[in-house]
Design a protein around this motif. Structure first.
Motif, mmCIF file in Angstrom:
data_model
loop_
_atom_site.group_PDB
_atom_site.id
_atom_site.type_symbol
_atom_site.label_atom_id
_atom_site.label_comp_id
_atom_site.label_asym_id
_atom_site.label_seq_id
_atom_site.Cartn_x
_atom_site.Cartn_y
_atom_site.Cartn_z
ATOM 1 N N HIS A 1 63.694 8.665 -75.530
ATOM 2 C CA HIS A 1 62.245 8.498 -75.395
ATOM 3 C C HIS A 1 61.747 9.021 -74.047
ATOM 4 O O HIS A 1 60.628 8.745 -73.644
ATOM 5 N N LEU A 2 62.591 9.755 -73.337
ATOM 6 C CA LEU A 2 62.299 10.321 -72.027
ATOM 7 C C LEU A 2 62.025 9.256 -70.964
ATOM 8 O O LEU A 2 61.313 9.491 -69.989
ATOM 9 N N ALA A 3 62.600 8.101 -71.146
ATOM 10 C CA ALA A 3 62.531 7.041 -70.129
ATOM 11 C C ALA A 3 63.791 7.108 -69.289
ATOM 12 O O ALA A 3 64.856 7.514 -69.767
ATOM 13 N N LEU A 4 63.671 6.735 -68.025
ATOM 14 C CA LEU A 4 64.848 6.722 -67.156
ATOM 15 C C LEU A 4 65.912 5.794 -67.721
ATOM 16 O O LEU A 4 65.594 4.739 -68.263
ATOM 17 N N ARG A 5 67.158 6.202 -67.576
ATOM 18 C CA ARG A 5 68.251 5.311 -67.939
ATOM 19 C C ARG A 5 68.075 4.008 -67.166
ATOM 20 O O ARG A 5 67.599 4.027 -66.032
ATOM 21 N N PRO A 6 68.481 2.890 -67.711
ATOM 22 C CA PRO A 6 68.356 1.609 -67.006
ATOM 23 C C PRO A 6 69.053 1.612 -65.642
ATOM 24 O O PRO A 6 68.548 1.038 -64.673
#
Length: 147
Positions: free
Chosen positions: A38-43
């Motif tokens: 979803h193009l969110a930074l990895r945790p």
């Protein structure tokens, strides 16, 4: 979240993580898949980025290892586990009575306590010997022969 700086990292009993190690661990995670589908930074990156941003904002160079958020500490530990375990090069002059080992640059008490030290304490030692750069681990055999 508050990060406490340690005035003398690793010496006063409160091991701390230097900002250079936070940067190195961020870069470690950036080389992997930095974003999810979803193009969110990895945790891991998000947790480390939060610690890094707070350190920069508060003008801190060290974060108290005990006060790091669990996700950030876990991500940092994953990077730490990829680093060399010990600076030892199997030429230990502390066994001959030197206070500082000519081979690796560690103090006698650091050599003795190495297996008991926390990851942050080990990184404090690694940082010091790297900055000093005068132990044999940082020169060539030919340079040692001249000494």
């Amino acid at each position: 979240m508050t990060l406490e700086a340690s005035p003398t990292p690793g010496v006063d009993g409160r091991p701390s993580v230097h900002i250079a190690d936070i940067e190195a661990s961020i870069n470690f995670w950036r080389k992997r898949d930095p974003v999810d589908q979803h193009l969110a930074l990895r945790p891991e990156l998000a947790a480390l980025a939060e610690v890094y941003a707070l350190m920069v904002y508060h003008h801190q160079t060290d974060a108290d290892e005990a006060n790091m958020p669990a996700a950030a500490r876990a991500a940092w530990m994953a990077w730490f586990d990829t680093q060399p375990d010990t600076p030892c090069i199997a030429i230990c002059s502390t066994s001959q009575g030197d206070e500082v080992c000519k081979g690796c640059g560690r103090y006698f008490n650091e050599v003795q306590r190495w297996t008991e030290m926390t990851p942050a304490e080990k990184r404090v030692t690694w940082r010091r010997i790297t900055l000093e750069g005068d132990s044999w681990r940082f020169n060539r055999y030919a340079e040692r022969a001249i000494e």
